[in-house]
Design a protein around this motif. Sequence first.
Motif, PDB file in Angstrom:
ATOM      1  N   UNK A 245       0.796  -1.163  -0.023  1.00  0.00           N
ATOM      2  CA  UNK A 245       0.055   0.193   0.115  1.00  0.00           C
ATOM      3  C   UNK A 245       0.825   1.173   0.075  1.00  0.00           C
ATOM      4  N   UNK A 246       1.957   1.150   0.809  1.00  0.00           N
ATOM      5  CA  UNK A 246       2.724   2.452   0.799  1.00  0.00           C
ATOM      6  C   UNK A 246       3.587   2.762  -0.505  1.00  0.00           C
ATOM      7  N   UNK A 247       3.935   1.565  -1.202  1.00  0.00           N
ATOM      8  CA  UNK A 247       4.501   1.750  -2.225  1.00  0.00           C
ATOM      9  C   UNK A 247       3.219   2.381  -3.588  1.00  0.00           C
ATOM     10  N   UNK A 248       2.250   1.921  -3.300  1.00  0.00           N
ATOM     11  CA  UNK A 248       1.251   2.282  -4.307  1.00  0.00           C
ATOM     12  C   UNK A 248       0.999   3.901  -3.876  1.00  0.00           C
ATOM     13  N   UNK A 249       1.060   4.237  -2.725  1.00  0.00           N
ATOM     14  CA  UNK A 249       0.866   5.671  -2.510  1.00  0.00           C
ATOM     15  C   UNK A 249       1.917   6.509  -2.904  1.00  0.00           C
ATOM     16  N   UNK A 250       3.252   5.969  -2.703  1.00  0.00           N
ATOM     17  CA  UNK A 250       4.339   6.665  -3.443  1.00  0.00           C
ATOM     18  C   UNK A 250       4.321   6.990  -5.030  1.00  0.00           C
ATOM     19  N   UNK A 251       3.784   5.827  -5.485  1.00  0.00           N
ATOM     20  CA  UNK A 251       3.542   6.083  -7.213  1.00  0.00           C
ATOM     21  C   UNK A 251       2.288   7.002  -7.361  1.00  0.00           C
ATOM     22  N   UNK A 252       1.390   6.965  -6.576  1.00  0.00           N
ATOM     23  CA  UNK A 252       0.261   7.842  -7.011  1.00  0.00           C
ATOM     24  C   UNK A 252       0.639   9.269  -6.317  1.00  0.00           C
ATOM     25  N   UNK A 253       1.561   9.401  -5.929  1.00  0.00           N
ATOM     26  CA  UNK A 253       2.024  10.843  -5.153  1.00  0.00           C
ATOM     27  C   UNK A 253       2.360  11.683  -6.505  1.00  0.00           C
ATOM     28  N   UNK A 254       2.800  11.125  -7.570  1.00  0.00           N
ATOM     29  CA  UNK A 254       3.339  11.820  -8.657  1.00  0.00           C
ATOM     30  C   UNK A 254       1.985  12.131  -9.570  1.00  0.00           C
ATOM     31  N   UNK A 255       1.097  11.439  -9.302  1.00  0.00           N
ATOM     32  CA  UNK A 255      -0.333  11.664 -10.222  1.00  0.00           C
ATOM     33  C   UNK A 255      -1.611  11.670  -9.370  1.00  0.00           C
ATOM     34  N   UNK A 256      -1.714  12.624  -8.264  1.00  0.00           N
ATOM     35  CA  UNK A 256      -2.616  12.833  -7.416  1.00  0.00           C
ATOM     36  C   UNK A 256      -3.851  13.303  -7.781  1.00  0.00           C
ATOM     37  N   UNK A 257      -3.826  14.182  -9.130  1.00  0.00           N
ATOM     38  CA  UNK A 257      -5.170  15.183  -9.375  1.00  0.00           C
ATOM     39  C   UNK A 257      -6.064  14.605 -10.183  1.00  0.00           C
ATOM     40  N   UNK A 258      -5.529  13.410 -10.796  1.00  0.00           N
ATOM     41  CA  UNK A 258      -6.586  12.748 -12.154  1.00  0.00           C
ATOM     42  C   UNK A 258      -7.683  11.945 -11.616  1.00  0.00           C
ATOM     43  N   UNK A 259      -7.351  11.266 -10.650  1.00  0.00           N
ATOM     44  CA  UNK A 259      -8.287  10.165 -10.131  1.00  0.00           C
ATOM     45  C   UNK A 259      -9.818  10.799  -9.690  1.00  0.00           C
TER      46      UNK A 259
END
Length: 491
Positions: free
Chosen positions: A419-433
Amino acid sequence: MREYQDYDALGLAQLIQTGEATPSALLEAAIARCEAVNPALNAVIVPLYEQARTLARQPPAQAPFAGVPFLLKDLLAALQGAPLANGCQALKGWVPDYDSELVRRFKAAGVVIFGKTNTPEFGLLGYTEPEAWGPTRNPWSLSHSPGGSSGGAAAAVAAGIVPMAHGGDGGGSIRIPASNCGLFGLKPSRGRIPLGPDFGEVWAGAVQEGVVSRSVRDTAAMLDCIAGPEHGAPYVIAGPATTFAHAASQPPPRLRIGSVFSTPDTPMHADCRAAVEAAASLLHELGHEVEEVALPYDHAQLLDCYLTMYYGETATDLRWLARHLGRPLRRGDVELETWILGRMGEQLRAADFSTAKRDWNQLARAMGHFHQQYDLLLTPTLAAPPTRIGELKTPPLQRAALSAMATLGGIGLLRKAIHEQACINFARMPYTQVANLTGQPAMSVPLHWNAAGLPIGVQFVAAINREDCLLSLACQLEAAHPWAHRRPVLA
């Protein structure tokens, strides 16, 4: 005829209509461009040249894009007689014997489909580096990613192989590669585009299909061709008051726009902040009102409920794959990350998924409240510039641990780390979802390039059913700050 790459899709269609070019000539130009640049990019993974040549020799139909070369994304889009692997090694031999409804509408629009583009396995990632096909590279810098999941489509358009290509968006998968490749990308409202006959909704309603393009007018005209309900669709949305092409041609009224320049829980790269600041300045010059606002929804809540859906839907994809293959799934059938995400999804309870879906509705309420005061939300499309190839992949040590846990059946032990690794990746793309969960239309507009020459897009989110507002503004921005002349330097 001028250089093939000088035209957008409607411009190419006009050449055919006036007799200045033939579909066959345009197809051969597209194939030649593909053969010249695709070895370096790996954007087109399934060439369909001979089928396309047969189609191009037929008299062009009376359609908006008659005779225009086009590419399909290798995800969801079933084209009769062509492979559909969804980025997965285990599906490489699957050849559907039917067209999906969206493909049928693309064909009715007149395009000549001559290939399929690269995508991450099952469209799960924001970068396009599937093991089945290898990484797609960004035409602006071959060491960088075009993003995903429509990375192959965006790379092909940016490189001049086609002026427009099919894409899909379940968490930013049209807008992310549009941003990384200097293109226009619109995710339509939920229910706007058909997903049949195989699906009523994908990712619980988060996914919408569309295109990436160099010109706003191409996207608007293609939206007119492919939009509209189909029999049995779970969502039916009102049609536009006029055509989307007409809406795009009209100047917008004075808009009130709430702009996010920083967020408390997600770092924003200076290049992305500069892109938003430049966009806000341009909007002021055009007579719009731009006001800095806080992010109008709870980002932590968004990430939690999005990831719950993400894990659960991956598990569903793997169940579907097992049924399709007619046997129990084996670890080697899919990539390690896909396998682990599926295992995460299998651990979820029904109440977890139901709770997450209720939280989606709270996000929609929050955005609905925001739109009582503002016409649009402006953010960077991404929180960072394009990443390098391999930068977002699971680190080797963690990958080894995940592989061991997958083999030994102890995935629960690594739940927090995953979950933490997923959050790290999504931190670069936080505005689209957010637009995927709320069903709102959103677009990435290519208004900025950083000092390294890499594109940085800005995102606008509108109220549901307001693609007309987005397209009208996008055309105004395109006229005031043109981008089509900016091209990556390739062979």
